[in-house]
Design a protein around this motif. Structure first.
Motif, mmCIF file in Angstrom:
data_model
loop_
_atom_site.group_PDB
_atom_site.id
_atom_site.type_symbol
_atom_site.label_atom_id
_atom_site.label_comp_id
_atom_site.label_asym_id
_atom_site.label_seq_id
_atom_site.Cartn_x
_atom_site.Cartn_y
_atom_site.Cartn_z
ATOM 1 N N MET A 226 -8.489 2.177 -1.077
ATOM 2 C CA MET A 226 -9.370 1.644 -0.047
ATOM 3 C C MET A 226 -8.738 1.915 1.319
ATOM 4 N N GLN A 227 -9.467 2.571 2.186
ATOM 5 C CA GLN A 227 -8.984 2.838 3.538
ATOM 6 C C GLN A 227 -9.658 1.853 4.491
ATOM 7 N N VAL A 228 -8.864 1.015 5.163
ATOM 8 C CA VAL A 228 -9.389 -0.057 6.008
ATOM 9 C C VAL A 228 -8.936 0.175 7.436
ATOM 10 N N CYS A 229 -9.876 0.087 8.372
ATOM 11 C CA CYS A 229 -9.584 0.308 9.784
ATOM 12 C C CYS A 229 -10.044 -0.894 10.591
ATOM 13 N N VAL A 230 -9.171 -1.378 11.493
ATOM 14 C CA VAL A 230 -9.488 -2.474 12.409
ATOM 15 C C VAL A 230 -9.283 -1.969 13.840
ATOM 16 N N PRO A 231 -9.742 -2.702 14.861
ATOM 17 C CA PRO A 231 -9.494 -2.271 16.249
ATOM 18 C C PRO A 231 -8.007 -2.078 16.532
ATOM 19 N N SER A 232 -7.709 -1.151 17.412
ATOM 20 C CA SER A 232 -6.322 -0.746 17.646
ATOM 21 C C SER A 232 -5.472 -1.853 18.251
ATOM 22 N N ASP A 233 -6.077 -2.872 18.881
ATOM 23 C CA ASP A 233 -5.297 -3.937 19.500
ATOM 24 C C ASP A 233 -4.953 -5.065 18.526
ATOM 25 N N ARG A 234 -5.329 -4.939 17.247
ATOM 26 C CA ARG A 234 -5.088 -6.012 16.276
ATOM 27 C C ARG A 234 -3.804 -5.826 15.472
ATOM 28 N N ASP A 235 -3.329 -4.584 15.343
ATOM 29 C CA ASP A 235 -2.145 -4.319 14.541
ATOM 30 C C ASP A 235 -1.569 -2.974 14.966
ATOM 31 N N GLU A 236 -0.258 -2.841 14.829
ATOM 32 C CA GLU A 236 0.376 -1.566 15.189
ATOM 33 C C GLU A 236 -0.177 -0.437 14.319
ATOM 34 N N LYS A 237 -0.311 -0.718 13.045
ATOM 35 C CA LYS A 237 -0.923 0.259 12.138
ATOM 36 C C LYS A 237 -2.324 -0.237 11.804
ATOM 37 N N ASN B 193 -4.999 1.456 10.860
ATOM 38 C CA ASN B 193 -5.755 2.184 9.831
ATOM 39 C C ASN B 193 -4.856 2.313 8.604
ATOM 40 N N ARG B 194 -5.071 1.414 7.629
ATOM 41 C CA ARG B 194 -4.148 1.309 6.504
ATOM 42 C C ARG B 194 -4.828 1.642 5.177
ATOM 43 N N THR B 195 -4.006 2.062 4.201
ATOM 44 C CA THR B 195 -4.479 2.398 2.856
ATOM 45 C C THR B 195 -4.025 1.320 1.882
ATOM 46 N N PHE B 196 -4.953 0.852 1.053
ATOM 47 C CA PHE B 196 -4.660 -0.171 0.047
ATOM 48 C C PHE B 196 -5.050 0.360 -1.331
ATOM 49 N N GLY B 197 -4.531 -0.295 -2.354
ATOM 50 C CA GLY B 197 -4.914 0.036 -3.720
ATOM 51 C C GLY B 197 -6.247 -0.584 -4.096
ATOM 52 N N VAL B 198 -6.593 -0.457 -5.362
ATOM 53 C CA VAL B 198 -7.912 -0.925 -5.817
ATOM 54 C C VAL B 198 -7.808 -2.043 -6.849
ATOM 55 N N TYR B 199 -6.576 -2.496 -7.163
ATOM 56 C CA TYR B 199 -6.436 -3.584 -8.119
ATOM 57 C C TYR B 199 -6.802 -4.910 -7.453
ATOM 58 N N THR B 200 -6.997 -5.928 -8.252
ATOM 59 C CA THR B 200 -7.467 -7.208 -7.728
ATOM 60 C C THR B 200 -6.512 -7.773 -6.685
ATOM 61 N N LYS B 201 -5.196 -7.660 -6.921
ATOM 62 C CA LYS B 201 -4.234 -8.171 -5.942
ATOM 63 C C LYS B 201 -4.322 -7.399 -4.628
ATOM 64 N N ASP B 202 -4.643 -6.089 -4.720
ATOM 65 C CA ASP B 202 -4.795 -5.288 -3.506
ATOM 66 C C ASP B 202 -6.018 -5.729 -2.705
ATOM 67 N N LEU B 203 -7.085 -6.094 -3.404
ATOM 68 C CA LEU B 203 -8.295 -6.545 -2.708
ATOM 69 C C LEU B 203 -8.031 -7.843 -1.953
ATOM 70 N N HIS B 204 -7.257 -8.736 -2.549
ATOM 71 C CA HIS B 204 -6.915 -9.978 -1.857
ATOM 72 C C HIS B 204 -5.956 -9.713 -0.693
ATOM 73 N N GLU B 205 -5.119 -8.676 -0.803
ATOM 74 C CA GLU B 205 -4.262 -8.291 0.320
ATOM 75 C C GLU B 205 -5.109 -7.790 1.493
ATOM 76 N N ILE B 206 -6.169 -7.046 1.186
ATOM 77 C CA ILE B 206 -7.078 -6.583 2.239
ATOM 78 C C ILE B 206 -7.688 -7.768 2.965
ATOM 79 N N SER B 207 -8.171 -8.737 2.181
ATOM 80 C CA SER B 207 -8.792 -9.918 2.778
ATOM 81 C C SER B 207 -7.806 -10.677 3.664
ATOM 82 N N ALA B 208 -6.563 -10.850 3.188
ATOM 83 C CA ALA B 208 -5.560 -11.572 3.982
ATOM 84 C C ALA B 208 -5.225 -10.821 5.264
ATOM 85 N N TRP B 209 -5.118 -9.491 5.190
ATOM 86 C CA TRP B 209 -4.813 -8.701 6.392
ATOM 87 C C TRP B 209 -5.951 -8.759 7.410
#
Length: 461
Positions: free
Chosen positions: A33-44, A46-62
Motif C-alpha cells: 500500500m502506497q500512502v501519501c499525505v501533505p508534505s508538511d505532516r511528516d518528513e517522509k 509518501n510511504r510504503t506499507f505492507g498488506v497484512y492486518t497489522k500493516d493496515l492498522h499501522e497505516i491508520s495510526a500514521w
C-alpha cells in the motif's frame, strides 16, 4: 453554443479551491500500500506499507498522527476492501473512486506518483465518490452474487446432462418442454437407477403431458452407452448438489434481510398490498422477498410491471434500504445505473451519444425488467414497443429501463405506490397528439389535391 457556455461557465476564470485540507491518497495493490499525505505532516510524506492486518492498522495510526481525516483510494479489484474497512472503523472519511476518473498525468508512472496524484485531486475536491452500501447490505450483496454464481453452475450442469442424452440419442427434450419438471426428473432418476425399458419409463410421465404415450416411448429408445451414463449421473448429482447449496444460501440471505424488519411497524408491514404476480419460476427465491423489500423501502416495488422476485432481491442487495439518500434525484440515479447516453460535444456538434460500456448490476436488473415488458399490455409495454419500432430492441431495453429506474427511485423516495392511472393519462394525451397530427396531415393532402385539380377515386368506378 453560447447558451451552453454560459450555463456551464466555460470561458470564465476558475480558481482551484482547497476543499479537503487534511486529505491523503492511497495507491492499492496486492502486495503493498502506497500512502501519501501533505508534505508538511511528516518528513517522509509518501510511504510504503505492507498488506497484512497489522500493516493496515499501522497505516491508520500514521494517518491519525499526521492529522488526516479523509482518505481517497481507487477501487482496484477487491484489494481495497480490507483497508477500507479498517479506516472506516477508525473514524476516517474514506472515499472510493473509479480508476478511470483518477488517471495520472503524462510521464513516468509509479506508485508514489499515483498516491500523490490521488491526494492532490481529492484536496481540491475533483474526485467523485463511488456508491457504497452499508455493511449489512454488503453482506447480502455478496451472498446474492454467490447465489447467482450457483444458479449459473446449475444451468451448466443441465447443459452437460442434455449433451450426454443427445449423444445417446435420448430425445427427452423433444418429449417434454422442461426436463427439470416433474416428469423429466422422474424419468432421469429411473434411468440413473438402471431402468432401460421405454414402456416403463414412459409410464412415469405425468398424465397432463401433451405428447402421446407412443411419442414419449419413442423418445426413450437410446443406445445407453456406459461412458455417457456415467457422466450423466455425475452431472445430475452436481445439479442437485448446487440446488442444495442455493437453498442454504437463501436461508442465510433471509436471516440477514430479516434485520430490516426490526425497524418496521408490524401493523404497517401487514397492511402491504400484494402484487398479483403468481407465476413461479425454477430459480425464484424461496422466501417472501416481496414482504422484505416492502419492509426495507416502505413501498411494494413488486407492483411495478416487469419486476420479478429475483429482480427485487438483486436490487435490495445492491442498493440497500437508504440508497435514495445518496442520490439527489432520479436523474443522478439513472446516470449512475448506466441507463443514460454520454453526450460528447466538440465544436458545437454532437459527436456521440452512446450509452457508456460499463458493467452496472443495477442497470442490468432494470434492463432485464424492461425486456420482460415487450408483450405487456401495460403503458410501459406500449412505450417499449414504441421505442423498439423506432430505434431497435436494445435501445428499447435501455430507454424503458431508464424509465423504470426513475419510477423505482420516485416510489422509494416519496413512499408512493405504483399508480398505473398516471401513465394511462399520459397514453391518452399521446393518442390525442397523434390524432391531431394525422388530421393536420389529411388536411394538408386535401389542400394539395384541390390545388392540383386531381380527382382521387375509391376504385368503385
Amino acid at each position: 453554443m453560447t447558451k451552453v457556455r454560459r450555463k456551464n461557465g466555460i470561458g470564465k476564470d476558475r480558481e482551484f479551491k482547497v476543499v479537503h485540507l487534511n486529505a491523503a491518497g492511497v495507491d492499492v495493490s496486492p502486495k503493498e500500500m502506497q500512502v501519501c499525505v501533505p508534505s508538511d505532516r511528516d518528513e517522509k510524506c509518501n510511504r510504503t506499507f505492507g498488506v497484512y492486518t497489522k500493516d493496515l492498522h499501522e497505516i491508520s495510526a500514521w494517518l491519525k498522527k499526521c492529522g488526516i481525516d479523509t482518505v481517497v483510494m481507487e477501487s482496484t479489484g477487491v484489494y481495497w476492501l480490507p483497508l477500507f474497512r479498517v479506516l472506516k472503523g477508525d473514524g476516517f472519511d474514506v472515499i472510493l473512486v473509479n480508476p478511470r476518473e483518477a488517471k495520472n498525468y503524462a510521464g513516468k508512472k509509479t506508485d508514489e506518483a499515483d498516491a500523490h496524484w490521488l491526494m492532490t485531486l481529492h484536496t481540491y475536491g475533483l474526485l467523485k465518490a463511488c456508491f457504497q452500501p452499508d455493511n449489512v447490505t454488503r453482506e447480502i450483496r455478496n451472498l446474492v452474487r454467490h447465489r447467482d454464481n450457483l444458479i449459473q453452475s446449475c444451468s451448466r450442469e443441465v447443459l452437460h446432462l442434455q449433451k450426454e442424452m443427445e449423444q445417446m440419442n435420448l430425445k427427452l427434450d423433444n418429449a417434454f418442454s422442461d426436463i427439470l419438471g416433474k416428469s423429466g426428473q422422474a424419468i432421469i432418476k429411473a434411468i440413473l437407477d438402471g431402468e432401460r425399458d421405454p414402456e416403463r419409463l414412459a409410464g412415469l410421465a405425468d398424465w397432463r403431458c401433451k405428447k402421446s404415450k407412443e411419442e414419449i416411448k419413442a423418445s426413450l429408445q437410446a443406445t445407453w452407452d456406459e461412458d455417457h451414463l456415467f457422466i450423466m449421473k455425475q452431472s445430475d448429482d452436481l445439479y442437485h448438489y448446487y440446488k442444495d447449496l442455493i437453498k442454504d444460501t437463501e436461508a442465510k440471505i433471509e436471516e440477514l434481510v430479516n434485520r430490516y424488519s426490526a425497524s418496521v411497524d408490524a401493523d404497517k408491514a401487514a397492511a402491504m398490498e400484494r402484487s398479483k404476480k403468481q407465476k413461479q419460476l425454477h430459480n425464484d427465491v424461496s422466501f417472501d422477498i416481496e414482504q422484505y423489500a416492502y419492509n426495507a423501502w416502505g413501498v411494494n416495488v413488486m407492483r411495478m410491471p416487469g419486476m420479478s422476485k429475483n429482480s427485487a432481491l438483486r436490487l435490495l442487495a445492491e442498493l440497500g434500504p437508504d440508497f435514495v439518500e445518496k442520490f439527489p434525484d432520479a436523474r443522478h440515479f439513472e446516470s449512475w445505473a448506466n441507463l443514460v447516453p454520454n453526450n460528447k460535444i466538440s465544436g458545437g456538434k454532437l459527436l456521440s451519444s452512446k450509452v457508456p460500456n460499463k458493467n452496472n448490476p443495477v442497470g442490468q436488473v432494470f434492463r432485464q425488467c424492461a425486456n420482460a415488458l415487450w408483450r405487456s399490455n401495460e403503458p410501459l409495454g406500449d412505450y417499449f414497443r414504441h421505442i423498439k419500432a423506432r430505434s431497435g430492441h436494445l435501445q428499447a431495453m435501455v430507454a424503458t429501463g431508464k424509465k423504470m429506474a426513475g419510477i423505482f427511485y420516485t416510489m422509494v423516495k416519496n413512499k408512493k405506490e405504483y399508480d398505473v392511472s398516471i401513465y394511462a393519462k399520459s397514453k391518452e394525451k399521446t393518442l390525442e397528439r397523434r390524432i391531431k397530427k394525422l388530421q393536420a396531415k389529411i388536411l394538408r393532402l386535401q389542400n394539395e389535391q384541390a390545388q392540383s385539380g386531381l380527382k382521387v377515386t375509391d376504385g368503385t368506378d
